[in-house]
Scaffold this active site. Structure first.
Site, mmCIF file in Angstrom:
data_model
loop_
_atom_site.group_PDB
_atom_site.id
_atom_site.type_symbol
_atom_site.label_atom_id
_atom_site.label_comp_id
_atom_site.label_asym_id
_atom_site.label_seq_id
_atom_site.Cartn_x
_atom_site.Cartn_y
_atom_site.Cartn_z
ATOM 1 N N HIS A 106 20.797 25.983 38.434
ATOM 2 C CA HIS A 106 19.937 26.947 37.747
ATOM 3 C C HIS A 106 18.994 27.629 38.737
ATOM 4 C CE1 HIS A 106 17.289 28.584 34.576
ATOM 5 N NE2 HIS A 106 16.302 28.236 35.398
ATOM 6 N N GLU A 107 18.393 26.845 39.624
ATOM 7 C CA GLU A 107 17.494 27.432 40.614
ATOM 8 C C GLU A 107 18.263 28.335 41.584
ATOM 9 O OE1 GLU A 107 14.510 27.333 39.942
ATOM 10 O OE2 GLU A 107 14.673 25.734 38.457
ATOM 11 N N HIS A 110 18.540 31.759 40.225
ATOM 12 C CA HIS A 110 17.427 32.647 40.531
ATOM 13 C C HIS A 110 17.579 33.264 41.929
ATOM 14 C CE1 HIS A 110 15.288 31.857 36.908
ATOM 15 N NE2 HIS A 110 15.053 30.587 37.170
#
Length: 238
Positions: A106-107, A110
């Site tokens: 998920h990071e 980004h």
């Protein structure tokens, strides 16, 4: 109109908005913690740690200028576009669980958004300074305006506008977070880090995490509604 004078501001019925917002936030936080704890016990078949998975995902997208670093705290994972770093918490960096890999991915989502110039991410970054100032200065300005001129004064309206920036920030955050999770799940499958069943577990972890942002938006909107009801009315000329 004002629930019995100033005492009414401490015992007015709009406190229900604050209570609902707090309950939503606590429920979302409890959900993400319990879901992460559950799937942090499920080891991935690949045996990769969160850090290893993050590096592989970034490299698969041709991203080599982003570093993966450990950071203290629990579920304190975040991507910092200023330093180009994916920062993973203790429970994610060295863990081989499907939960840890999902959070790490998920990071990385980004980082991919930053790499491709994803517009909502840029917009959120631009709003951050104003939203921080607005959330901190709004209530003092509202109270000052109320005590000087009463409800509906220019200062009160300015304070409400400033607080609205916090709502806008939370609103823009939703597509940023949902998109990062979608990118994470898709790429984990494409790169072959997780299998189909493992991906279903990861979706549950990231879905629970997404609820915290929804709850934060709801709580902020409810707080704004409360401020509007209490201080945003027309001046009392009596």
């Amino acid at each position: 109109m004002y629930y019995g004078g100033m005492m009414g501001y401490y015992m007015d019925p709009t406190w229900i908005f604050v209570i609902i917002g707090a309950l939503l936030s606590m429920a979302a936080s409890a959900r993400v913690t319990s879901t992460f704890n559950k799937y942090s016990k499920v080891r991935s078949m690949s045996g990769m740690t969160g850090a290893e998975a993050a590096k592989r995902l970034l490299n698969s997208q041709g991203i080599y200028d982003v570093q993966v670093r450990p950071v203290s705290g629990r579920l304190s994972d975040h991507y910092d576009p200023r330093t180009k770093t994916v920062n993973l918490s203790d429970s994610v960096y060295d863990s081989t669980s499907v939960a840890a890999i999902g959070v790490a991915a998920h990071e990385c989502g980004h980082a991919m958004q930053d790499n491709t110039g994803y517009v909502p991410l840029k917009l959120r970054g631009a709003i951050v300074p104003a939203a921080n100032i607005g959330s901190q200065a709004a209530l003092p300005i509202i109270l000052l305006g109320f005590f000087i001129s009463g409800a509906g004064s220019p200062l009160v309206n300015i304070g409400l506008i400033l607080f609205s920036l916090a709502v806008l920030f939370q609103l823009v955050t939703l597509p940023v977070e949902f998109n990062a999770s979608r990118r994470a799940v898709v790429l984990l499958g494409q790169v072959g880090i997780l299998g189909d069943e493992e991906l279903s577990h990861t979706r549950k972890v990231l879905g629970a995490a997404a609820l915290t942002y929804v709850a934060a938006l709801a709580a902020t909107v409810l707080q704004l509604l409360r401020l509007v009801i209490l201080f945003g009315g027309r001046r009392d000329n009596d």
